[in-house]
Design a protein around this motif. Structure first.
Motif, PDB file in Angstrom:
ATOM      1  N   UNK A 301      79.384  41.468  19.531  1.00  0.00           N
ATOM      2  CA  UNK A 301      79.080  41.767  17.985  1.00  0.00           C
ATOM      3  C   UNK A 301      78.188  41.067  17.442  1.00  0.00           C
ATOM      4  N   UNK A 302      78.116  39.722  17.885  1.00  0.00           N
ATOM      5  CA  UNK A 302      76.646  39.025  17.309  1.00  0.00           C
ATOM      6  C   UNK A 302      75.340  39.110  17.941  1.00  0.00           C
ATOM      7  N   UNK A 303      75.269  39.805  19.133  1.00  0.00           N
ATOM      8  CA  UNK A 303      73.941  39.941  19.783  1.00  0.00           C
ATOM      9  C   UNK A 303      73.436  41.416  19.748  1.00  0.00           C
ATOM     10  N   UNK A 304      74.503  42.201  19.651  1.00  0.00           N
ATOM     11  CA  UNK A 304      74.183  43.715  19.837  1.00  0.00           C
ATOM     12  C   UNK A 304      74.114  44.144  21.215  1.00  0.00           C
ATOM     13  N   UNK A 305      74.588  43.064  22.021  1.00  0.00           N
ATOM     14  CA  UNK A 305      74.023  43.348  23.595  1.00  0.00           C
ATOM     15  C   UNK A 305      75.149  43.844  24.277  1.00  0.00           C
ATOM     16  N   UNK A 306      75.273  44.942  25.306  1.00  0.00           N
ATOM     17  CA  UNK A 306      76.245  45.353  25.934  1.00  0.00           C
ATOM     18  C   UNK A 306      76.517  44.813  27.207  1.00  0.00           C
ATOM     19  N   UNK A 327      66.657  37.220  21.960  1.00  0.00           N
ATOM     20  CA  UNK A 327      68.310  37.137  21.666  1.00  0.00           C
ATOM     21  C   UNK A 327      68.496  36.517  19.967  1.00  0.00           C
ATOM     22  N   UNK A 328      69.020  37.528  19.184  1.00  0.00           N
ATOM     23  CA  UNK A 328      69.214  37.174  17.660  1.00  0.00           C
ATOM     24  C   UNK A 328      70.826  36.789  17.702  1.00  0.00           C
ATOM     25  N   UNK A 329      71.207  35.809  17.415  1.00  0.00           N
ATOM     26  CA  UNK A 329      72.654  35.315  17.250  1.00  0.00           C
ATOM     27  C   UNK A 329      72.954  35.509  15.603  1.00  0.00           C
TER      28      UNK A 329
END
Lengths: 493, 164
Positions: A301-306, A327-329
């Protein structure tokens, strides 16, 4: 890329893995036994296979054979079951099937938890004092001597498993024998291995972890940290990211240490480095989890990474494709685990058929579950029913959304810990973000109900009482006319 | 009209309600003498009461089939219902028989017949949902009988032991 993946797991994590596979255009094969046929993971896969042996999801040989028979070129183990079994990973490798996770050699290395502690310690990273080896149930005297040398309080931990089965906090020497017996036996139940090792305990403590992702081309990045200090019986109940009580320099330090440990141990795919933080603010490395974690959605949810997609891509030999700077937190995410259990009755598990299962939605809310109205919650597997995750730009916003989502989650047919989750999220200490592992030792008062609403709920109780009477008498006319209805009058309500 | 005494979260109300209808309908009830209008769901639902609207205030509800609690958006509420018009007292619960609260496997038996046990003392260990669950004594007393042995699978409601 893989054509077919066998999902060697069940429940919510199997659903989670299947969803990513479908996003990637990969065929999936699900497994089921007779008691979890109604779970959603079976329905969402392209194909499904019934497990027939007694060992079910633990039967490594049967799973490799199923993978061969259904033409799977990879196996995703999820968490628990065979996720960290080096022998299973080796059996996959030998059968020419990719195990989505570390290599069998890497798993064998991290599976020896004491050797890992020593390797990390040798790299000048603090670890808790611990016993020099693990002990079987038959080695009581050796375990007791090790405990004497280590001192109290201490933690008993299962040597071969995670997910906290077998973990016991021992505060006094007099508790050791009975707690060790319980821990040996629950480790044996959960993992088929009764060995335990001992670690110095920090009281109160905070349990932190850093999510790492890496590939087989030397790239390793962190995706921020998570807290898992709110636990019951050493099972995490609420997790969040970022950790609210860390200073920026502590956070940087934690990330740096985690990356160093990840490089040291050759972490690839998705990997979690676990730490404990003592009351003086010092970190100690405790364990590495070389698999997807139950609490991974808060990082997503924070990174948008699956994270499941990354696991699959890395296992297929692809590079990570992004660096630490990419990486954006963003914002805050909090997860609550909804379990089929009764917190007001010794946390007894509550299997059964779900009558109503109406889950929450709305902005920033995600629910991962295998369940729906009419689905059976099996008695054989762990009680995790659903994970509710809320995200917002601020922690107060995320907490507000999670409170709303948990209050709106209506489940009937089985008992759940939803009311307990409401009390945790309402606790001022949780809202302040200052909690530690002692949180679960303090009373949790319920929310104050406005007098008018309390009166309305009294009417609800009265109507339910009357309706119960109607329902039992309403059955009789349908049965009238057949001979045995006279006996049916004697049936208990 | 039925007349009931309802205790919820420690507060007691006297509730008088008319007989319920089978369709979604409005009823007029009296609580501590005050008149209240409530919309009630049809009785076709297998649940006792899954929602209710009182004077325009809606509630999503989960009601314990044994009427020990109600869950609303505020959390869990302990309830106690007494029928003020009932002439027969309900049978007392807690006869000392310990029944399996969930189906599972008995992994350990910690007491034997004749032994004295304290309230809350673990008697047996029942394994279900990958967890070991201690079954505790419902009262202080003497173990009269133990009906199960380690390794035995038990169904829901089977009598495991008796404490007298």
């Amino acid at each position: 890329m893989f054509r077919t993946i066998l999902v060697a797991n069940r429940g919510e994590i199997a659903v989670r893995i299947i969803r990513t596979c479908r996003d990637m255009g990969i065929r999936t094969v699900a497994l089921y036994d007779d008691t979890d046929l109604s779970s959603l993971h079976v329905r969402l896969a392209h194909a499904c296979v019934r497990l027939s042996s007694g060992a079910l999801y633990y039967d490594a040989a049967a799973l490799v054979q199923i993978a061969r028979d259904c033409g799977a070129d990879a196996i995703h183990p999820g968490y628990g079951f065979l996720a960290e079994h080096d022998e299973f990973a080796r059996a996959c490798e030998e059968a020419g099937i990719v195990f989505i996770g570390p290599s069998s050699a890497a798993l064998a290395r991290v599976r020896d938890k004491i050797a890992v502690l020593e390797t990390v310690h040798a790299a000048d990273i603090a670890v808790p004092r611990h016993s020099p080896r693990a002990y079987r149930a038959s080695e009581w005297e050796a375990l007791r001597d090790a405990a004497e040398r280590l001192g109290y309080p201490l933690v008993l931990k299962s040597y071969s498993g995670g997910r906290s089965h077998g973990t016991r906090l021992v505060r006094e020497p007099t508790q050791l024998e009975s707690m060790a017996q319980h821990a040996h036996s629950s480790a044996l139940t959960a993992f088929g291995d009764d060995r335990l090792y001992l670690e110095e305990a920090f009281l109160p403590a905070r349990y932190l972890e850093v999510q790492l992702v890496g590939d087989r081309h030397g790239n390793l990045v962190h995706l921020g940290e998570r807290d898992g200090s709110i636990q019951h019986n050493h099972h995490k109940v609420v997790e969040e990211s970022p950790v609210p009580y860390l200073t920026d320099s502590q956070r940087q330090d934690l990330w740096r240490q985690a990356l160093a440990i990840g490089r040291l141990l050759g972490c690839a795919g998705a990997c979690t480095i676990e730490f404990v933080l003592d009351a003086q603010g010092r970190f100690y490395f405790t364990e590495v989890k070389a698999r997807i974690q139950v609490e991974h959605p808060i990082t997503e949810m924070r990174t948008g990474i699956d994270l499941v997609r990354i696991q699959i891509q890395v296992a297929a030999g692809e590079p990570l494709g992004f660096s630490q700077d990419d990486v954006a937190l963003r914002g805050c995410a909090i997860q609550a685990r909804v379990n089929a259990e009764d917190p007001w009755n010794h946390y007894l598990p509550s299997p059964g058929c779900l009558r109503r299962f109406r889950f929450p939605g709305g902005p920033g809310v995600r629910v991962d579950t295998y369940a729906y109205s009419g689905c059976d919650v099996p008695v054989r597997y762990d009680p995790l029913l659903a994970k509710v995750v809320a995200w917002d730009e601020t922690r107060a916003g995320a907490l507000g959304r999670l409170r709303r989502a948990i209050a709106d989650f209506a489940i009937s047919g089985v008992q759940t810990n939803l009311p307990l989750l409401q009390r945790i999220l309402d606790a001022p200490e949780f809202a302040a973000g200052t909690y530690d592992s002692d949180f679960n030792r303090r009373p949790l008062p319920g929310a104050e109900v406005p007098p008018e609403q309390l009166r309305d709920l009294a009417i609800a109780a009265a109507l339910a009482y009357i309706r119960r009477g109607i329902d039992s008498s309403g059955v009789l006319p349908d049965r009238a006319g057949s001979g045995w209805h006279r006996d049916s009058r004697k049936l208990p309500q | 009209m039925s007349k009931l005494s309802i205790t919820i979260d420690g507060r007691t109300f006297v509730v008088e309600t008319p007989p319920l209808r089978r369709t979604t309908s409005e009823i007029v009830a009296r609580v501590d003498g005050q008149t209240v209008r409530a919309l009630t769901p049809a009785t076709v639902s297998p649940e006792l009461l899954d929602w209710l609207i009182v004077d325009g205030r809606p509630y999503e509800l989960v009601v314990d089939p044994n009427l020990r609690w109600i869950r609303s958006r505020f959390g869990l509420h302990q309830i106690e219902v007494r029928d003020l018009e009932a002439t027969v007292a309900r049978p007392a619960s807690g006869d000392g028989r310990i029944k399996a609260p969930i189906p599972g496997l008995i992994t350990r038996v910690l007491v034997s017949p004749g032994e004295t046990v304290e309230l809350g003392q673990p008697l047996l260990v029942l394994e279900a949902m990958k967890m070991e669950n201690e079954i505790r004594a419902p009262r202080t007393g003497r173990v009269a009988q133990v009906h199960v042995a380690p390794g035995q699978s038990v169904a829901l409601g089977v009598v495991l032991a008796e404490v007298e």
